[in-house]
Design an enzyme around this catalytic site. Structure first.
Site, PDB file in Angstrom:
ATOM      1  N   ASP A  58      42.688  35.883  36.573  1.00 52.94           N
ATOM      2  CA  ASP A  58      42.047  34.859  37.407  1.00 52.94           C
ATOM      3  C   ASP A  58      40.519  34.904  37.305  1.00 52.94           C
ATOM      4  OD1 ASP A  58      44.622  34.520  38.257  1.00 52.94           O
ATOM      5  OD2 ASP A  58      44.197  34.755  40.393  1.00 52.94           O
ATOM      6  N   HIS A 208      42.003  40.205  37.060  1.00 49.26           N
ATOM      7  CA  HIS A 208      40.851  39.289  37.115  1.00 49.26           C
ATOM      8  C   HIS A 208      39.923  39.518  35.924  1.00 49.26           C
ATOM      9  CE1 HIS A 208      42.505  39.471  41.151  1.00 49.26           C
ATOM     10  NE2 HIS A 208      41.976  38.287  41.353  1.00 49.26           N
TER      11      HIS A 208
HETATM   12 ZN    ZN Z   1      40.527  33.660  42.367  1.00 47.18          ZN
END
Ligand code: ZN
Length: 248
Positions: A58, A208
């Site tokens: 992400d 992430h």
């Molecule tokens: Zn996010």
């Protein structure tokens, strides 16, 4: 004065506990979550007996950390799903193109990544956030995203219905596979340990590439891929995993 301060301190203390609780549990405890999962409107894992999982990233793309994650994946010949943020993606069309050319799937993680915008629970906001980002991805790569991951894990009846009618799928993740890799100071080894310790077939792992800790995430990816591929695990894109769940 003393009494006032004490009250305020106590108030802050309880507010802190309350917020901590919300942060940890609001996503898992949405009253409709079970139903959404059954109807496959929100995907948190897939039912399969095969040792196969999906790796998702992400908050990118980021000019420094995303290429590091791409390198780790390439070393193990693994394809993943990247939930990109529109305003970041539109600044880096070439990086987006590279990600697609390498065989990775691009998912939509909103345009602004602004949780407070989503909290307004407004269809017009959902629509512009999703369409803008889909267009940026489509123009740069030719891919039309089918998966939407809401910023901060935001969920509401209205949003889930809107996304599914769009039609896209709300692409969540497996609770046990949130290593909180974005936390600054978290080391690649700790990220890898979390993923390996909790691995089960059909999971969706959330990491992430676009956070400040992204270089440690890239190190962690390299470490757990070595271990898990050795243990017989296969890594596919989230759309491929969902497809496998349907045919099993
Ligand atoms: Zn996010």
């Amino acid at each position: 004065m003393i009494i006032t301060m004490k009250r305020r301190t106590l108030g802050l203390f309880f507010a802190g506990i309350f917020l901590l609780g919300l942060g940890s549990y609001n996503m898992a405890l949405h009253p409709s979550m079970n139903q959404w999962e059954q109807e496959q409107k929100v995907i948190t894992s897939v039912s399969t007996s095969e040792k196969v999982v999906a790796l998702t990233f992400d908050d990118g793309p980021d000019a420094e950390t995303t290429p590091a994650v791409l390198d780790s994946l390439a070393r193990h010949n693994v394809k993943a799903t990247f939930f990109v943020v529109g305003y970041r993606a539109e600044k880096q069309p070439m990086l987006l193109k590279t990600m697609a050319a390498l065989g990775h799937e691009l998912g939509n993680h909103s345009y602004s990544h602004n949780y407070s915008q989503f909290k307004k629970n407004d269809i017009a906001i959902f629509q512009s956030e999703i369409e803008l980002t889909n267009t940026i991805i489509r123009v740069a790569t030719g891919q039309t995203p089918t998966l939407f991951r809401p910023p901060g894990g935001y969920l509401s009846e209205r949003m889930v219905e809107f996304v599914n009618q769009y039609p896209m799928i709300v692409a969540y993740w497996t609770w046990q596979q949130d290593a909180k890799d974005w936390q600054s100071g978290k080391k690649g080894e700790a990220i890898a340990r979390h993923v390996v310790a909790n691995i089960r077939p059909g999971q969706i792992i959330i990491l992430h590439d676009g956070a400040v800790n992204g270089l440690e995430t890239a190190r962690g990816v390299d470490l757990f891929l070595t271990q898990l591929i050795g243990d017989g695990y296969r890594f596919v894109t989230m759309s491929e995993l969902i497809q496998m769940g349907k045919t099993e």
